[in-house]
Design a protein around this motif. Structure first.
Motif, PDB file in Angstrom:
ATOM      1  N   ASN A 265       0.998  -1.103  -0.001  1.00  0.00           N
ATOM      2  CA  ASN A 265       0.057   0.064   0.043  1.00  0.00           C
ATOM      3  C   ASN A 265       0.935   1.015  -0.050  1.00  0.00           C
ATOM      4  N   LYS A 266       0.968   1.940  -1.135  1.00  0.00           N
ATOM      5  CA  LYS A 266       1.930   2.957  -1.375  1.00  0.00           C
ATOM      6  C   LYS A 266       1.536   4.137  -0.227  1.00  0.00           C
ATOM      7  N   LYS A 267       0.527   4.403   0.172  1.00  0.00           N
ATOM      8  CA  LYS A 267       0.280   5.371   1.346  1.00  0.00           C
ATOM      9  C   LYS A 267       0.984   4.961   2.768  1.00  0.00           C
ATOM     10  N   GLN A 268       0.538   3.753   2.932  1.00  0.00           N
ATOM     11  CA  GLN A 268       1.122   3.085   4.216  1.00  0.00           C
ATOM     12  C   GLN A 268       2.872   3.154   4.195  1.00  0.00           C
ATOM     13  N   HIS A 269       3.129   2.648   3.078  1.00  0.00           N
ATOM     14  CA  HIS A 269       4.744   2.642   2.719  1.00  0.00           C
ATOM     15  C   HIS A 269       5.292   3.992   2.991  1.00  0.00           C
ATOM     16  N   VAL A 270       4.561   5.022   2.539  1.00  0.00           N
ATOM     17  CA  VAL A 270       5.136   6.391   2.596  1.00  0.00           C
ATOM     18  C   VAL A 270       5.071   6.639   4.220  1.00  0.00           C
ATOM     19  N   VAL A 271       4.196   6.367   4.764  1.00  0.00           N
ATOM     20  CA  VAL A 271       4.063   6.799   6.239  1.00  0.00           C
ATOM     21  C   VAL A 271       5.195   5.985   7.255  1.00  0.00           C
ATOM     22  N   GLU A 272       5.300   4.598   6.720  1.00  0.00           N
ATOM     23  CA  GLU A 272       6.509   3.699   7.415  1.00  0.00           C
ATOM     24  C   GLU A 272       7.786   4.392   7.108  1.00  0.00           C
ATOM     25  N   GLU A 273       8.119   4.738   5.901  1.00  0.00           N
ATOM     26  CA  GLU A 273       9.331   5.479   5.432  1.00  0.00           C
ATOM     27  C   GLU A 273       9.707   6.750   6.101  1.00  0.00           C
ATOM     28  N   GLN A 274       8.654   7.473   6.211  1.00  0.00           N
ATOM     29  CA  GLN A 274       8.970   8.847   6.976  1.00  0.00           C
ATOM     30  C   GLN A 274       9.237   8.627   8.246  1.00  0.00           C
ATOM     31  N   ASN A 275       8.481   7.692   9.146  1.00  0.00           N
ATOM     32  CA  ASN A 275       8.845   7.342  10.305  1.00  0.00           C
ATOM     33  C   ASN A 275      10.266   6.809  10.664  1.00  0.00           C
ATOM     34  N   LEU A 276      10.451   5.894   9.799  1.00  0.00           N
ATOM     35  CA  LEU A 276      11.995   5.089   9.977  1.00  0.00           C
ATOM     36  C   LEU A 276      12.903   6.209   9.665  1.00  0.00           C
ATOM     37  N   ILE A 277      12.814   7.041   8.814  1.00  0.00           N
ATOM     38  CA  ILE A 277      13.944   8.127   8.718  1.00  0.00           C
ATOM     39  C   ILE A 277      13.806   9.082   9.710  1.00  0.00           C
ATOM     40  N   SER A 278      12.657   9.547  10.158  1.00  0.00           N
ATOM     41  CA  SER A 278      12.749  10.260  11.604  1.00  0.00           C
ATOM     42  C   SER A 278      13.259   9.558  12.780  1.00  0.00           C
ATOM     43  N   GLN A 279      12.769   8.221  12.870  1.00  0.00           N
ATOM     44  CA  GLN A 279      13.690   7.588  13.857  1.00  0.00           C
ATOM     45  C   GLN A 279      15.124   7.565  13.817  1.00  0.00           C
ATOM     46  N   ALA A 280      15.512   7.264  12.617  1.00  0.00           N
ATOM     47  CA  ALA A 280      17.028   7.314  12.604  1.00  0.00           C
ATOM     48  C   ALA A 280      17.818   8.457  12.836  1.00  0.00           C
ATOM     49  N   LEU A 281      17.069   9.440  12.388  1.00  0.00           N
ATOM     50  CA  LEU A 281      17.944  10.731  12.339  1.00  0.00           C
ATOM     51  C   LEU A 281      17.531  11.422  13.880  1.00  0.00           C
ATOM     52  N   PHE A 282      16.441  11.317  14.484  1.00  0.00           N
ATOM     53  CA  PHE A 282      16.136  11.973  15.467  1.00  0.00           C
ATOM     54  C   PHE A 282      15.796  11.191  16.789  1.00  0.00           C
ATOM     55  N   GLY A 283      15.983  10.170  16.626  1.00  0.00           N
ATOM     56  CA  GLY A 283      15.455   9.102  17.847  1.00  0.00           C
ATOM     57  C   GLY A 283      14.197   8.978  18.206  1.00  0.00           C
ATOM     58  N   GLU A 284      13.259   9.686  17.303  1.00  0.00           N
ATOM     59  CA  GLU A 284      11.742   9.409  17.813  1.00  0.00           C
ATOM     60  C   GLU A 284      11.044   9.960  16.570  1.00  0.00           C
TER      61      GLU A 284
ATOM     62  N   ARG B  35       8.703  11.957  14.308  1.00  0.00           N
ATOM     63  CA  ARG B  35       8.165  13.561  14.315  1.00  0.00           C
ATOM     64  C   ARG B  35       7.161  13.688  13.063  1.00  0.00           C
ATOM     65  N   PRO B  36       6.320  14.550  13.441  1.00  0.00           N
ATOM     66  CA  PRO B  36       5.564  14.710  12.189  1.00  0.00           C
ATOM     67  C   PRO B  36       6.551  15.631  10.993  1.00  0.00           C
ATOM     68  N   VAL B  37       5.956  15.070   9.873  1.00  0.00           N
ATOM     69  CA  VAL B  37       6.528  15.622   8.556  1.00  0.00           C
ATOM     70  C   VAL B  37       6.864  17.220   8.700  1.00  0.00           C
ATOM     71  N   GLN B  38       5.960  17.780   9.291  1.00  0.00           N
ATOM     72  CA  GLN B  38       6.099  19.281   9.200  1.00  0.00           C
ATOM     73  C   GLN B  38       7.388  19.475  10.074  1.00  0.00           C
ATOM     74  N   GLU B  39       7.748  18.790  11.080  1.00  0.00           N
ATOM     75  CA  GLU B  39       8.888  19.431  11.886  1.00  0.00           C
ATOM     76  C   GLU B  39      10.208  18.864  11.140  1.00  0.00           C
ATOM     77  N   ILE B  40      10.150  18.125  10.222  1.00  0.00           N
ATOM     78  CA  ILE B  40      11.309  17.412   9.761  1.00  0.00           C
ATOM     79  C   ILE B  40      11.940  18.494   8.738  1.00  0.00           C
ATOM     80  N   LYS B  41      11.047  19.005   7.945  1.00  0.00           N
ATOM     81  CA  LYS B  41      11.464  19.692   6.820  1.00  0.00           C
ATOM     82  C   LYS B  41      12.080  21.036   6.889  1.00  0.00           C
TER      83      LYS B  41
END
Length: 110
Positions: free
Chosen positions: A83-102, A104-110
């Motif tokens: 599911n592309k929508k679920q994949h994008v959510v998981e991808e964003q969460n994975l990157i956020s966890q790797a970079l910030f340790g938690e 974060r909403p996409v708006q905070e990452i940009k």
């Protein structure tokens, strides 16, 4: 020898897009632990933190403290959700966890 160059490092994050049972982390974790235990500055630290995974709802799950943290998807029979929508959510969460340790909403990452 490269680990000795970072004596103040508190953690190493292994981030992979593949699920835990499909990627290289299960192979590399013991080698990372061995490498860390053979350094003068990191030998006393707990080497591996498991699990640290993004579950099917995109939430990060983790337990126990360690120097090497896994950031990736939970174990799965397939390498993606299908599911592309679920994949994008998981991808964003994975990157956020790797970079910030938690996560974060996409708006905070940009």
């Amino acid at each position: 020898e490269f680990l000795e160059l970072y004596p103040n490092a508190d953690q190493i994050v292994w981030a992979q897009e593949e699920p835990l049972n499909n990627g290289a982390f299960t192979f590399a974790k013991s080698r990372l632990a061995t490498a860390l235990s053979n350094t003068a500055v990191h030998a006393e630290r707990v080497p591996v933190r498991m699990p640290g995974i993004v579950d099917s709802k995109g939430r990060f799950v983790s337990s126990t403290h360690g120097m090497v943290e896994y950031a990736g998807r939970e174990p799965s029979g397939s390498v993606a959700t299908g599911n592309k929508k679920q994949h994008v959510v998981e991808e964003q969460n994975l990157i956020s966890q790797a970079l910030f340790g938690e996560i974060r909403p996409v708006q905070e990452i940009k």
